[in-house]
Design a protein around this motif. Structure first.
Motif, PDB file in Angstrom:
ATOM      1  N   TRP A 242     -35.257  -2.256 -14.262  1.00  0.00           N
ATOM      2  CA  TRP A 242     -33.998  -2.797 -13.942  1.00  0.00           C
ATOM      3  C   TRP A 242     -34.115  -4.156 -14.857  1.00  0.00           C
ATOM      4  N   VAL A 243     -32.933  -4.520 -15.238  1.00  0.00           N
ATOM      5  CA  VAL A 243     -32.748  -5.925 -15.734  1.00  0.00           C
ATOM      6  C   VAL A 243     -31.834  -6.775 -14.793  1.00  0.00           C
ATOM      7  N   SER A 244     -31.897  -7.940 -15.167  1.00  0.00           N
ATOM      8  CA  SER A 244     -30.919  -8.943 -14.096  1.00  0.00           C
ATOM      9  C   SER A 244     -29.420  -8.251 -14.215  1.00  0.00           C
ATOM     10  N   ARG A 245     -28.613  -8.497 -13.173  1.00  0.00           N
ATOM     11  CA  ARG A 245     -27.495  -7.932 -13.052  1.00  0.00           C
ATOM     12  C   ARG A 245     -26.461  -8.643 -14.095  1.00  0.00           C
ATOM     13  N   GLY A 246     -26.860 -10.000 -14.590  1.00  0.00           N
ATOM     14  CA  GLY A 246     -25.920 -10.627 -15.569  1.00  0.00           C
ATOM     15  C   GLY A 246     -26.175 -10.059 -16.668  1.00  0.00           C
TER      16      GLY A 246
END
Length: 356
Positions: A242-246
């Motif tokens: 996962w990467v940050s939502r932003g």
């Protein structure tokens, strides 16, 4: 009236669908964080003390808000929210049961009789049940008892709608980039996607980019094996956590389409996020997806588990740039008309007005 509503759900910084919906409420509707009460912080064990204190607080000093909107998913989320609803009922507080969760139907269908009784009680004592897609309303009306509950269908809002659709007219020779975002495992169809991508015949270079958590190592092993076999055929698979939502939302416009061949999907927020940027999507006829994605216009839908159909959908969109651009623009327009914050706010305000 939305500024007067108290929302109970997971903490706003928890990774997951309901949290992202609640965060979008703060952004789109200007709601302060004090309107949100956390019942879960991402860890079952660490959440127990917080949850216990919350129940005591609801019993001793319930919210002054005229309505409490309880955002509910399946399994542990349901049991937490059921206990919260009991506390509210003991204090004479009205609550709205806002149902999320891709496996809630399965939970209802397979639960022991006593749990089915809890589920029915939870909905029957609610002032209103909000479903995010029509198929969930139909299911609950049958499961709980026809005509017993009041229902309203209000979709999740998209807080990342672009001002204009992404430009999918990439430079000549650049690979067509296919995006997948979700938990690695059977339910989201990632293994089906890997097989279909491997077998697909593309007339341009293509890259499958996977983002998620779950069975990461297993997916990486498959990708490494397939990449070795692809050699110089113009295909490539990359696997990431996962990467940050932003960061993820900023990346979307660098892709050409999103594929989510899920076996169980209530709404599919990743579909809406991609469509809201102007990407066409490939998904299945599972759950509420046909309500979110107009088959043949915003993207291509097929029956979950149908590998030849998934392969065909990939080939159609990868090999036909004009079709990708046409569907991407249609998807963006569709999102602005159905999932924009103002549209969803009207739906929510209509619910609150009925309960005055």
């Amino acid at each position: 009236m939305i500024e007067c509503i108290c929302h109970i759900g997971p903490a706003l910084d928890v990774q997951g669908g309901i949290s992202s919906v609640l965060v979008s409420y703060t952004k789109l509707f200007g709601l302060p964080r004090k309107n949100f009460i956390a019942s879960y912080n991402g860890s079952f064990v660490k959440s127990l003390p917080m949850f216990t204190l919350l129940c005591l607080k609801l019993l001793l000093c319930p919210p002054k808000a005229p309505l409490v909107q309880i955002h509910t998913s399946f399994n542990g989320s349901f049991f937490r929210k059921y206990l919260i609803s009991l506390c509210l009922r003991l204090r004479g507080k009205r609550y709205i049961a806002h149902i999320h969760g891709s496996q809630f139907k399965r939970m209802c269908s397979t639960a022991p009789s006593i749990v089915k009784g809890f589920i029915r009680s939870y909905f029957r004592h609610s002032a209103m049940v909000i479903c995010i897609t029509p198929d969930m309303q139909e299911f609950l009306d049958e499961f709980v008892g026809k005509g017993i509950c009041r229902y309203s269908v209000v979709p999740n809002p998209c807080d990342t709608l672009a001002d204009a659709p992404a430009n999918l007219e990439r430079p000549e020779g650049s690979p067509v980039r296919i995006l997948f975002a979700g938990r690695y495992g059977h339910r989201k169809g990632v293994y089906d996607l890997l097989v279909a991508f491997k077998n697909a015949n593309f007339n341009v270079p293509a890259e499958l980019c996977l983002f998620g958590d779950g069975e990461v190592e297993k997916v990486k092993q498959i990708a490494e094996r397939d990449n070795a076999e692809f050699a110089d055929c113009g295909k490539k698979i990359s696997v990431s956590g996962w990467v940050s939502r932003g960061d993820y939302l900023e990346m979307i416009r660098g892709y050409d389409l999103l594929a989510l061949p899920s076996y169980s999907e209530t709404f599919g927020m990743s579909l809406v996020e991609a469509m809201g940027q102007g990407l066409p999507v490939i998904s299945t006829f599972s759950g509420g997806v046909p309500y979110v994605v107009r088959n043949g216009e915003d993207g291509i839908l097929f029956e979950a588990g149908d590998l030849p159909a998934l392969q065909n959908a990939l080939e159609r969109l990868v090999n036909d740039r004009a079709l990708r651009m046409q569907m991407g623009k249609a998807a963006w327009k569709d999102c602005t008309e159905r999932f924009a914050g103002g549209i969803v706010l009207q739906g929510l305000e209509s619910v609150y007005a009925q309960l005055k």
